[in-house]
Motif scaffolding. Structure first.
Motif, PDB file in Angstrom:
ATOM      1  N   ALA A  37       7.842  -3.748   6.331  1.00 20.87           N
ATOM      2  CA  ALA A  37       7.844  -2.573   7.196  1.00 20.87           C
ATOM      3  C   ALA A  37       6.735  -1.624   6.767  1.00 20.87           C
ATOM      4  CB  ALA A  37       9.192  -1.858   7.118  1.00 20.87           C
ATOM      5  N   ALA A  38       6.518  -0.607   7.576  1.00 18.34           N
ATOM      6  CA  ALA A  38       5.502   0.393   7.252  1.00 18.34           C
ATOM      7  C   ALA A  38       5.989   1.759   7.681  1.00 18.34           C
ATOM      8  CB  ALA A  38       4.201   0.062   7.977  1.00 18.34           C
ATOM      9  N   GLY A  98      19.028  17.091   9.971  1.00 18.10           N
ATOM     10  CA  GLY A  98      19.338  17.568   8.627  1.00 18.10           C
ATOM     11  C   GLY A  98      18.883  16.645   7.521  1.00 18.10           C
ATOM     12  N   LEU A  99      17.800  15.909   7.775  1.00 21.15           N
ATOM     13  CA  LEU A  99      17.344  14.915   6.789  1.00 21.15           C
ATOM     14  C   LEU A  99      15.983  15.260   6.201  1.00 21.15           C
ATOM     15  CD1 LEU A  99      18.235  11.748   8.914  1.00 21.15           C
ATOM     16  CD2 LEU A  99      19.493  12.565   6.914  1.00 21.15           C
ATOM     17  N   ALA A 100      15.520  16.504   6.462  1.00 25.98           N
ATOM     18  CA  ALA A 100      14.121  16.798   6.141  1.00 25.98           C
ATOM     19  C   ALA A 100      13.880  17.179   4.688  1.00 25.98           C
ATOM     20  CB  ALA A 100      13.605  17.908   7.054  1.00 25.98           C
ATOM     21  N   ASP A 101      14.946  17.265   3.891  1.00 28.41           N
ATOM     22  CA  ASP A 101      14.692  17.694   2.514  1.00 28.41           C
ATOM     23  C   ASP A 101      14.182  16.564   1.631  1.00 28.41           C
ATOM     24  OD1 ASP A 101      17.074  16.505   2.811  1.00 28.41           O
ATOM     25  OD2 ASP A 101      18.189  17.823   1.465  1.00 28.41           O
ATOM     26  N   ARG A 102      14.164  15.383   2.128  1.00 24.01           N
ATOM     27  CA  ARG A 102      13.571  14.274   1.372  1.00 24.01           C
ATOM     28  C   ARG A 102      12.130  14.089   1.859  1.00 24.01           C
ATOM     29  NH1 ARG A 102      14.271  12.279  -2.937  1.00 24.01           N
ATOM     30  NH2 ARG A 102      16.283  11.233  -2.778  1.00 24.01           N
ATOM     31  N   SER A 103      11.128  14.260   0.988  1.00 27.29           N
ATOM     32  CA  SER A 103       9.737  14.128   1.434  1.00 27.29           C
ATOM     33  C   SER A 103       9.465  12.700   1.876  1.00 27.29           C
ATOM     34  CB  SER A 103       8.748  14.418   0.319  1.00 27.29           C
ATOM     35  OG  SER A 103       9.212  15.410  -0.500  1.00 27.29           O
ATOM     36  N   LEU A 104       8.747  12.597   2.966  1.00 31.01           N
ATOM     37  CA  LEU A 104       8.401  11.267   3.460  1.00 31.01           C
ATOM     38  C   LEU A 104       7.168  10.744   2.737  1.00 31.01           C
ATOM     39  CD1 LEU A 104       8.939  11.760   7.301  1.00 31.01           C
ATOM     40  CD2 LEU A 104      10.477  10.660   5.651  1.00 31.01           C
ATOM     41  N   GLY A 105       7.093   9.441   2.626  1.00 33.17           N
ATOM     42  CA  GLY A 105       5.935   8.809   2.008  1.00 33.17           C
ATOM     43  C   GLY A 105       5.323   7.784   2.949  1.00 33.17           C
ATOM     44  N   SER A 106       3.997   7.729   2.964  1.00 34.24           N
ATOM     45  CA  SER A 106       3.319   6.682   3.722  1.00 34.24           C
ATOM     46  C   SER A 106       3.283   5.423   2.871  1.00 34.24           C
ATOM     47  CB  SER A 106       1.880   7.099   4.058  1.00 34.24           C
ATOM     48  OG  SER A 106       1.899   8.163   4.974  1.00 34.24           O
ATOM     49  N   MET A 107       3.608   4.316   3.469  1.00 36.78           N
ATOM     50  CA  MET A 107       3.646   3.077   2.699  1.00 36.78           C
ATOM     51  C   MET A 107       3.728   1.868   3.625  1.00 36.78           C
ATOM     52  SD  MET A 107       7.625   3.365   1.438  1.00 36.78           S
ATOM     53  CE  MET A 107       7.472   5.043   0.840  1.00 36.78           C
ATOM     54  N   GLY A 108       3.280   0.758   3.119  1.00 36.26           N
ATOM     55  CA  GLY A 108       3.471  -0.508   3.807  1.00 36.26           C
ATOM     56  C   GLY A 108       3.876  -1.520   2.760  1.00 36.26           C
ATOM     57  N   GLN A 146       1.041   1.138  12.440  1.00 33.41           N
ATOM     58  CA  GLN A 146       0.751  -0.277  12.675  1.00 33.41           C
ATOM     59  C   GLN A 146      -0.386  -0.760  11.787  1.00 33.41           C
ATOM     60  OE1 GLN A 146       0.051   0.553  16.784  1.00 33.41           O
ATOM     61  NE2 GLN A 146       1.890  -0.525  17.471  1.00 33.41           N
ATOM     62  N   ARG A 147      -1.388   0.122  11.597  1.00 34.30           N
ATOM     63  CA  ARG A 147      -2.510  -0.260  10.729  1.00 34.30           C
ATOM     64  C   ARG A 147      -2.013  -0.477   9.305  1.00 34.30           C
ATOM     65  NH1 ARG A 147      -5.262   4.571  13.355  1.00 34.30           N
ATOM     66  NH2 ARG A 147      -6.196   3.687  15.228  1.00 34.30           N
ATOM     67  N   ILE A 148      -1.172   0.431   8.835  1.00 35.36           N
ATOM     68  CA  ILE A 148      -0.657   0.320   7.457  1.00 35.36           C
ATOM     69  C   ILE A 148       0.134  -0.981   7.299  1.00 35.36           C
ATOM     70  CG2 ILE A 148       0.899   1.349   5.740  1.00 35.36           C
ATOM     71  CD1 ILE A 148       0.327   4.114   7.122  1.00 35.36           C
ATOM     72  N   GLY A 149       1.001  -1.251   8.259  1.00 35.04           N
ATOM     73  CA  GLY A 149       1.838  -2.445   8.170  1.00 35.04           C
ATOM     74  C   GLY A 149       1.042  -3.733   8.312  1.00 35.04           C
ATOM     75  N   THR A 150       0.113  -3.743   9.260  1.00 29.35           N
ATOM     76  CA  THR A 150      -0.689  -4.949   9.473  1.00 29.35           C
ATOM     77  C   THR A 150      -1.557  -5.209   8.243  1.00 29.35           C
ATOM     78  OG1 THR A 150      -0.716  -4.442  11.833  1.00 29.35           O
ATOM     79  CG2 THR A 150      -2.316  -6.051  11.066  1.00 29.35           C
ATOM     80  N   TYR A 151      -2.012  -4.125   7.618  1.00 31.61           N
ATOM     81  CA  TYR A 151      -2.817  -4.239   6.395  1.00 31.61           C
ATOM     82  C   TYR A 151      -1.978  -4.837   5.266  1.00 31.61           C
ATOM     83  CZ  TYR A 151      -6.361  -2.899   2.958  1.00 31.61           C
ATOM     84  OH  TYR A 151      -7.324  -2.914   1.986  1.00 31.61           O
ATOM     85  N   ALA A 152      -0.800  -4.264   5.054  1.00 28.36           N
ATOM     86  CA  ALA A 152       0.068  -4.748   3.966  1.00 28.36           C
ATOM     87  C   ALA A 152       0.502  -6.195   4.218  1.00 28.36           C
ATOM     88  CB  ALA A 152       1.295  -3.845   3.830  1.00 28.36           C
ATOM     89  N   ALA A 153       0.751  -6.528   5.488  1.00 27.10           N
ATOM     90  CA  ALA A 153       1.134  -7.909   5.825  1.00 27.10           C
ATOM     91  C   ALA A 153       0.000  -8.863   5.486  1.00 27.10           C
ATOM     92  CB  ALA A 153       1.485  -8.000   7.310  1.00 27.10           C
ATOM     93  N   VAL A 213       0.874  -1.179   0.000  1.00 24.41           N
ATOM     94  CA  VAL A 213       0.000   0.000   0.000  1.00 24.41           C
ATOM     95  C   VAL A 213       0.906   1.223   0.000  1.00 24.41           C
ATOM     96  CG1 VAL A 213      -1.989  -1.024   1.160  1.00 24.41           C
ATOM     97  CG2 VAL A 213      -0.192  -0.022   2.532  1.00 24.41           C
ATOM     98  N   SER A 214       0.496   2.249  -0.705  1.00 25.55           N
ATOM     99  CA  SER A 214       1.323   3.458  -0.775  1.00 25.55           C
ATOM    100  C   SER A 214       0.432   4.630  -1.157  1.00 25.55           C
ATOM    101  CB  SER A 214       2.426   3.276  -1.822  1.00 25.55           C
ATOM    102  OG  SER A 214       1.869   3.382  -3.123  1.00 25.55           O
TER     103      SER A 214
END
Lengths: 448, 353
Positions: free
Chosen positions: B204-205, B221-231, B77-84, B19-20
């Protein structure tokens, strides 16, 4: 020379070095204090404890360290107020240093800024407390912000405007494992594992598997310092910690009928594991053997175990099977014994199921009455204590056991150490989220 | 099963759960990858100035039917449990107690979400008070939900997967941001090759919609890479085991390895950034179906490649598992050798039938 193998034809995993720090001290002093029945549990003085269910902890207060450099001088000064992960890192370093020295890997212990030649012949497997914010950090960042609104928006603004945090890298989980891997030149990226309060045992299990796959050695570390204000609140909210605060030394009462929760503790331990033949070939002393590792996940509940004990039973049985021993060959059980009503009842029930009538011939002790619950480090700390028990043929006492619980049918080593020839030990570790991991240790005499 | 160092057994991927921000499941991701001009889905506003790739809207109850379970989890946890659950379904082992009892979970995770509102409330009450520590216990006891800690503990993605999907072999969670995502796959492969296990659920999720994570990344100093929700989860098993139960392989894993520790210095931001830039590419000739993919400038030995982070955002522990699920999908549709490279490297091949 023929390869020394176990009953299943696998390389034998020897222990050749150990390091230990708990609230009772370091190494040998720690062992002596355990046998004397001393307690490492005392009132918390690092922060206010008003309204907390538990106001005591088994803290490591002796500002350790062999290492002489600026960073460590600072740590020494600020030990009690340092970020917990900083203490985690230093205790991990200290115990790994002790274990590697005992094992005779002095070559990897030299301070080496330039010399990268001396490599520990194995990987690092580590269980370390979580990297997380503590309130002094939130307060500092927040103070640097401006405007009326409070919360993350303000803190993020402050950081974008230049506010820095000294220990920001401790928020990243890779920091402590990488630091220790680099310190001791272990091979490849370190594996940092979390199986809650079974983590220390799992770190050893990962090392055992690596050696059985052909690795020469493994460095296994468990290190935990989670004594901070929010952690105490969380465990209070879950009613997991002991409300018996006075006197502190009676707060943790494993298997006693009046037990009412665990006592949070700091501590660390490290083991050098080696292929048995490789250890012999370099003339290392064999301190014991890890005969087996077993695990089993529970499906019942996030903080409670299956009412029939099936997951704990499964983990114990898997470890015995992996070790190639039957329950009647086990001389002693070093229990998880957290002093919570739930754990101790379920562990006793599961031990009875695994051992049957033989259970009353197997003395059981939990060290947590004296050293508290070192959480992620517990499996490693208790592994070292188990190996010392085998070495000295004396079982440390299960302290604060005064009122037997009719639901607990075990031969508890109550309040006094007990002399016994101990050749094979089962060590249990169980954690929130259905994490169950068990280890079987022996003297290693069977392979001589 | 005797584990011995010389027992190199073939390792198959037999189940995929994804899921992404681009959707749910294999078809949705295949379509997204092969679109003429694949476009990331980005939410610029909710956490400005940090754009995030938000999770595609999914009905968690399809994989997590009990409301009580859903209530005791936070989104990671919901995202990961769903993808699992998707991966177990896909591998055909969902609900099979006998198989689930020997299935080992290896998850990668950090901490779960804090409660931003509770933290803000507490900070507001502490404001300007030099004796703030005296008030803190009371404020936390009042404002923290008792079950919140269960959503924050690292092992409680794996723990929830055991509870919801009844996976009871073993349960381990590796920590350490990006590298942990590689190590979970590597460890499963090593154990299968050595006969230390037959069947693994690995993944992982990440939940990008959490300001506490943005704060950790900004501080480092790692914030310039946009985060993505995913499992992203994979079912990985020995070929023998898969054949015996009649499971079809998507691909075989010919190699996987985490990079050495020298490239892992978290202080070296540029290094880390570079190394998290995972790409999937064909080692050999460019097959037709990849022609529409986003081109990355960083592919020297690859003729066409997807830069995962460009399309999905950065998933920290999930980045490599996501890459593995996508590479597996590409391999199963097209064949050849698929390489995933970054902080770790993996090579997948289609199984010859």
């Amino acid at each position: 020379m023929t390869k020394t193998t176990d009953k299943q034809g696998r390389p034998v995993v020897a222990v050749t070095g150990m390091g230990l720090i708990t609230a009772l001290g370091k190494g040998q002093a720690n062992w002596t204090a355990l046998l004397e029945g001393k307690s490492g549990i005392k009132p918390i003085t690092r922060f206010p404890t008003d309204q907390l269910r538990s106001s005591v902890a088994a803290t490591v207060d002796e500002p350790l360290t062999r290492k002489q450099n600026r960073q460590y001088e600072q740590a020494r000064k600020e030990w009690g107020t340092a970020h917990c992960v900083q203490r985690t890192k230093i205790m991990g370093w200290e115990t790994a240093f002790a274990a590697l020295r005992m094992a005779g890997f002095d070559d990897v212990l030299v301070e080496r800024d330039n010399n990268k030649d001396d490599i520990f012949p194995g990987s690092l497997f580590i269980a370390a407390s979580p990297s997380e914010f503590e309130w002094p950090q939130f307060v500092d960042i927040s103070k640097a912000g401006s405007g009326e609104s409070m919360g993350y928006g303000r803190m993020l603004d402050a950081v974008r405007n230049g506010e820095k945090l000294d220990d920001a890298d401790l928020m990243l989980f890779a920091t402590v494992p990488n630091y220790l891997a680099k310190s001791f030149n272990t091979q490849g990226p370190p594996i940092s594992v979390c199986t809650a309060c079974a983590s220390g045992a799992t770190a050893i299990g990962l090392g055992v598997e690596a050696i059985r796959r052909g690795d020469k050695a493994a460095l296994c570390i468990g290190t935990d310092s989670t004594v901070h204000q929010e952690a105490m609140v969380r465990f209070s909210l879950l009613s997991a910690v002991s409300p018996h605060n006075d006197p502190p030394e009676a707060a943790s009462r494993p298997f006693d009928k009046t037990r009412a929760g665990f006592v949070i503790a700091e501590g660390a331990a490290a083991l050098v594991l080696e292929d048995y033949d490789a250890a012999k070939a370099r003339g290392a002393e064999i301190l014991g053997v890890v005969r087996g590792y077993g695990e089993r996940a529970d499906t019942f509940h996030r903080t409670r175990s299956m009412p029939d004990g099936s997951a704990m039973i499964g983990a114990m049985e898997n470890s015995l099977k992996d070790a190639g021993v039957t329950p009647d060959e086990i001389d002693h059980v070093n229990a998880h014994g957290t002093s919570t009503p739930e754990n101790d009842k379920m562990e006793a029930l599961s031990l009875n199921a695994v051992f049957g009538d033989h259970i009353m011939n197997v003395p059981v002790c939990s060290n947590k009455g004296q050293i508290g619950h070192t959480l992620l480090a517990a499996g490693t700390v208790e592994a070292v204590i188990s190996l010392l028990t085998i070495k000295h043929n004396i079982i440390p006492p299960n302290m604060n056991y005064h009122t037997p619980d009719p639901n607990i049918n075990l031969d508890i080593v109550a309040n006094e150490p007990r002399q016994k020839n101990v050749n094979i030990i089962l060590s249990n570790s169980f954690g929130f989220g259905g994490q169950n991991a068990c280890l079987v240790f022996s003297s290693g005499k069977e392979y001589e | 099963m005797a584990d011995s160092p010389n027992n190199d057994r073939e390792v198959w991927i037999t189940g995929i759960g994804i899921v992404s921000s681009l959707g749910e499941g294999l078809d949705a991701h295949w379509q997204a990858l092969t679109a003429d001009n694949p476009k990331p889905v980005v939410d610029e506003k909710s956490f400005a100035p940090y754009p995030i790739h938000p999770l595609f809207e999914i009905d968690f109850s399809k994989q997590i039917p009990k409301r009580g379970d859903l209530r005791q989890m936070e989104d990671w946890q919901r995202i990961g449990t769903y993808a699992a659950g998707l991966a177990l379904d896909d591998a055909g082992i969902k609900g099979d107690e006998e198989l689930l009892a020997k299935c080992h979970i290896i998850a990668a995770a950090g901490n779960g979400e804090r409660d931003p509102e509770a933290d803000a409330t507490v900070l507001a009450a502490l404001k300007d008070d030099p004796n703030w520590r005296e008030k803190l216990n009371d404020l936390l006891l009042t404002n923290l939900r008792p079950t919140l800690y269960l959503a924050q503990q690292t092992q409680l993605l794996a723990g929830n997967i055991s509870i919801v999907h009844k996976v009871t072999g073993g349960s381990r969670t590796f920590k350490g941001e990006e590298i942990a995502g590689v190590q979970i796959v590597e460890n499963a492969v090593q154990r299968i090759q050595a006969g230390q296990g037959e069947l693994f659920l690995v993944g992982a999720a990440n939940n990008a919609a959490r300001p506490d994570l943005h704060l950790i990344r900004e501080l480092n100093g790692l914030a310039d890479r946009s985060l993505g929700s995913m499992g992203a989860f994979l079912v990985i098993e020995s070929a023998e085991h898969a054949k015996a139960r009649g499971a079809k392989p998507y691909a075989k894993i010919s190699s996987v390895a985490a990079a050495g520790q020298e490239v892992m210095s978290v202080r070296s931001v540029n290094d880390l950034e570079h190394k998290t830039d995972w790409t999937i590419g064909h080692v050999n000739a460019p097959p037709v179906f990849l022609s529409g993919l986003a081109k990355s400038e960083k592919t020297q030995d690859q003729l066409s490649a997807i830069n995962i982070a460009d399309l999905f955002g950065h998933g920290i522990e999930s980045q490599f598992p996501l890459g593995m699920t996508l590479a597996t999908l590409v391999c199963s549709k097209g064949g050849g050798q698929i390489q995933l490279s970054g902080l770790g490297r993996a090579m997948l091949e289609k199984v010859k039938s």
